[in-house]
Enzyme design. Structure first.
Site, PDB file in Angstrom:
ATOM      1  N   THR A  46     -10.139  -1.534   4.960  1.00  0.00           N
ATOM      2  CA  THR A  46      -9.291  -0.340   4.931  1.00  0.00           C
ATOM      3  C   THR A  46     -10.109   0.931   5.140  1.00  0.00           C
ATOM      4  O   THR A  46      -9.609   1.921   5.701  1.00  0.00           O
ATOM      5  CB  THR A  46      -8.508  -0.246   3.615  1.00  0.00           C
ATOM      6  OG1 THR A  46      -9.407  -0.434   2.517  1.00  0.00           O
ATOM      7  CG2 THR A  46      -7.426  -1.299   3.551  1.00  0.00           C
ATOM      8  N   TYR A 109       3.471  -2.386   1.015  1.00  0.00           N
ATOM      9  CA  TYR A 109       4.787  -1.774   1.250  1.00  0.00           C
ATOM     10  C   TYR A 109       5.948  -2.706   0.905  1.00  0.00           C
ATOM     11  O   TYR A 109       6.900  -2.290   0.260  1.00  0.00           O
ATOM     12  CB  TYR A 109       4.930  -1.291   2.708  1.00  0.00           C
ATOM     13  CG  TYR A 109       6.197  -0.477   2.932  1.00  0.00           C
ATOM     14  CD1 TYR A 109       6.268   0.840   2.510  1.00  0.00           C
ATOM     15  CD2 TYR A 109       7.323  -1.037   3.519  1.00  0.00           C
ATOM     16  CE1 TYR A 109       7.429   1.579   2.686  1.00  0.00           C
ATOM     17  CE2 TYR A 109       8.487  -0.306   3.695  1.00  0.00           C
ATOM     18  CZ  TYR A 109       8.528   1.006   3.277  1.00  0.00           C
ATOM     19  OH  TYR A 109       9.678   1.733   3.445  1.00  0.00           O
ATOM     20  N   TYR A 135      -8.026  -9.638  -1.414  1.00  0.00           N
ATOM     21  CA  TYR A 135      -8.304  -8.226  -1.675  1.00  0.00           C
ATOM     22  C   TYR A 135      -7.114  -7.624  -2.400  1.00  0.00           C
ATOM     23  O   TYR A 135      -6.035  -7.457  -1.836  1.00  0.00           O
ATOM     24  CB  TYR A 135      -8.573  -7.507  -0.350  1.00  0.00           C
ATOM     25  CG  TYR A 135      -8.902  -6.028  -0.451  1.00  0.00           C
ATOM     26  CD1 TYR A 135      -9.241  -5.416  -1.662  1.00  0.00           C
ATOM     27  CD2 TYR A 135      -8.882  -5.224   0.687  1.00  0.00           C
ATOM     28  CE1 TYR A 135      -9.534  -4.078  -1.734  1.00  0.00           C
ATOM     29  CE2 TYR A 135      -9.174  -3.877   0.635  1.00  0.00           C
ATOM     30  CZ  TYR A 135      -9.500  -3.305  -0.575  1.00  0.00           C
ATOM     31  OH  TYR A 135      -9.795  -1.960  -0.645  1.00  0.00           O
ATOM     32  N   ARG A 140      -3.210   1.080  -2.948  1.00  0.00           N
ATOM     33  CA  ARG A 140      -2.806   1.157  -1.549  1.00  0.00           C
ATOM     34  C   ARG A 140      -1.577   0.293  -1.260  1.00  0.00           C
ATOM     35  O   ARG A 140      -0.733   0.653  -0.455  1.00  0.00           O
ATOM     36  CB  ARG A 140      -3.959   0.720  -0.634  1.00  0.00           C
ATOM     37  CG  ARG A 140      -5.058   1.742  -0.475  1.00  0.00           C
ATOM     38  CD  ARG A 140      -6.073   1.283   0.550  1.00  0.00           C
ATOM     39  NE  ARG A 140      -7.135   2.258   0.771  1.00  0.00           N
ATOM     40  CZ  ARG A 140      -7.091   3.232   1.660  1.00  0.00           C
ATOM     41  NH1 ARG A 140      -6.031   3.373   2.434  1.00  0.00           N
ATOM     42  NH2 ARG A 140      -8.104   4.062   1.805  1.00  0.00           N
ATOM     43  N   LYS A 163     -11.904  -9.612  -3.829  1.00  0.00           N
ATOM     44  CA  LYS A 163     -12.339  -8.227  -3.989  1.00  0.00           C
ATOM     45  C   LYS A 163     -11.321  -7.558  -4.898  1.00  0.00           C
ATOM     46  O   LYS A 163     -10.175  -7.330  -4.497  1.00  0.00           O
ATOM     47  CB  LYS A 163     -12.425  -7.507  -2.640  1.00  0.00           C
ATOM     48  CG  LYS A 163     -12.842  -6.042  -2.772  1.00  0.00           C
ATOM     49  CD  LYS A 163     -12.820  -5.322  -1.429  1.00  0.00           C
ATOM     50  CE  LYS A 163     -13.138  -3.837  -1.601  1.00  0.00           C
ATOM     51  NZ  LYS A 163     -13.046  -3.079  -0.326  1.00  0.00           N
ATOM     52  N   ILE A 205     -18.147  -4.721  -2.777  1.00  0.00           N
ATOM     53  CA  ILE A 205     -17.902  -4.219  -1.423  1.00  0.00           C
ATOM     54  C   ILE A 205     -17.650  -2.728  -1.569  1.00  0.00           C
ATOM     55  O   ILE A 205     -16.659  -2.303  -2.167  1.00  0.00           O
ATOM     56  CB  ILE A 205     -16.729  -4.933  -0.745  1.00  0.00           C
ATOM     57  CG1 ILE A 205     -17.078  -6.415  -0.531  1.00  0.00           C
ATOM     58  CG2 ILE A 205     -16.392  -4.276   0.597  1.00  0.00           C
ATOM     59  CD1 ILE A 205     -15.952  -7.234   0.060  1.00  0.00           C
TER      60      ILE A 205
END
Length: 297
Positions: A46, A109, A135, A140, A163, A205
């Protein structure tokens, strides 16, 4: 799996002022982070503004990064989405030669149920030619992968790690406590990595590793005292990286360091003048602290 223990850097995608991809700067950034001692690279996460790149651009950046890297370190490719079949189609169309793992963000979303998240990832893991890293980044995606969901998916033979960027330490502890020994718990938040190391996280990360790879690497590879010291150095600058969304802040910082232009693609806007002033001030403070540490050493 052992290749991906340590410090990964979520590479930015540098752009020219005309918004085309700046490949010379990308090469400069890759060499910069290699010299800083990172353990692997993540392309098209991202932080790379992957949502604004075309399918061809993503593949071109992957191919260029692979060419520059020349097998010197492992390479992780970011590919995810909120339409499972579209992700599967992208998997089929991607050349995974030289790629060690896939980093795939939880669907955003749509806000799927935990069952939907599980089925999404199982479909990806079944189809992917390389191991998959989950992830979780609720800030987000607007949905959280629970510890139970992560632990369920950890049993899939082609899913090797998570992650975790939820910021929920208790959730991370539940994963660390019950995960299989060969499943990686990877921090997705630079500033809580020292805490996650204490409960068994195997790496990070990082966003700030684009600018400060050596400091971030010392958080992972140093003892508890040096890990804390390195983390404390970033207390002033880290929140500025996210004030106007990632990678707006880190690109301003990298421009200050001479690594790339301070350019992002819409709908992101370049860092405001006020934010850039504060980032540069924090960077100067950090540089002075680094010089003092060197003199003391």
């Amino acid at each position: 799996m052992k290749k991906l223990i340590g410090t990964g850097v979520a590479l930015v995608t540098p752009f020219h002022t005309d918004l085309s991809i700046d490949y010379p700067s990308l090469q400069r950034i890759i060499e910069h982070v290699l010299q800083g001692g990172v353990d692997y690279l993540v392309v098209m996460g991202t932080t790379a503004e992957s949502a604004t790149l075309s399918s061809k651009e993503k593949k071109d950046v992957l191919a260029f990064s692979r060419k520059v890297l020349k097998g010197r370190l492992p390479l992780v490719y970011g590919l995810g989405g909120n339409a499972t079949q579209a992700v599967l189609n992208e998997l089929e169309e991607t050349d995974f030669s030289g790629v060690d793992a896939l980093l795939s963000v939880s669907p955003y979303y749509n806000k799927p149920s935990q069952s939907g998240i599980i089925q999404h990832y199982e479909a990806i893991a079944d189809a992917c030619p390389v191991p998959v890293i989950l992830y979780n980044v609720p800030g987000r995606t607007m949905s959280n992968m629970t510890a139970a969901t992560t632990l369920h998916l950890a049993e899939h033979p082609n899913i090797i790690g998570m992650k975790e960027a939820s910021g929920n330490l208790e959730q991370c502890m539940q994963i660390a406590h019950k995960k299989p020994d060969d499943f990686l718990l990877i921090s997705g938040d630079d500033m809580i990595t020292t805490a996650l190391k204490a409960i068994g996280a195997e790496g990070l990360i990082s966003v700030l590793a684009n600018a400060y790879p050596a400091i971030i690497s010392s958080i992972i590879h140093g003892d508890s005292e040096s890990s804390k010291k390195s983390t404390f150095k970033l207390l002033e600058i880290n929140p500025l990286m996210y004030e106007e969304s990632n990678p707006v802040g880190v690109k301003c910082l990298m421009n200050h360091l001479g690594l790339c232009e301070n350019t992002v693609r819409l709908p992101l806007a370049a860092a405001s003048e006020n934010l850039c002033e504060r980032i540069i001030s924090a960077a100067n403070h950090l540089e002075k602290e680094q010089v003092m540490d060197t003199q003391v050493g």
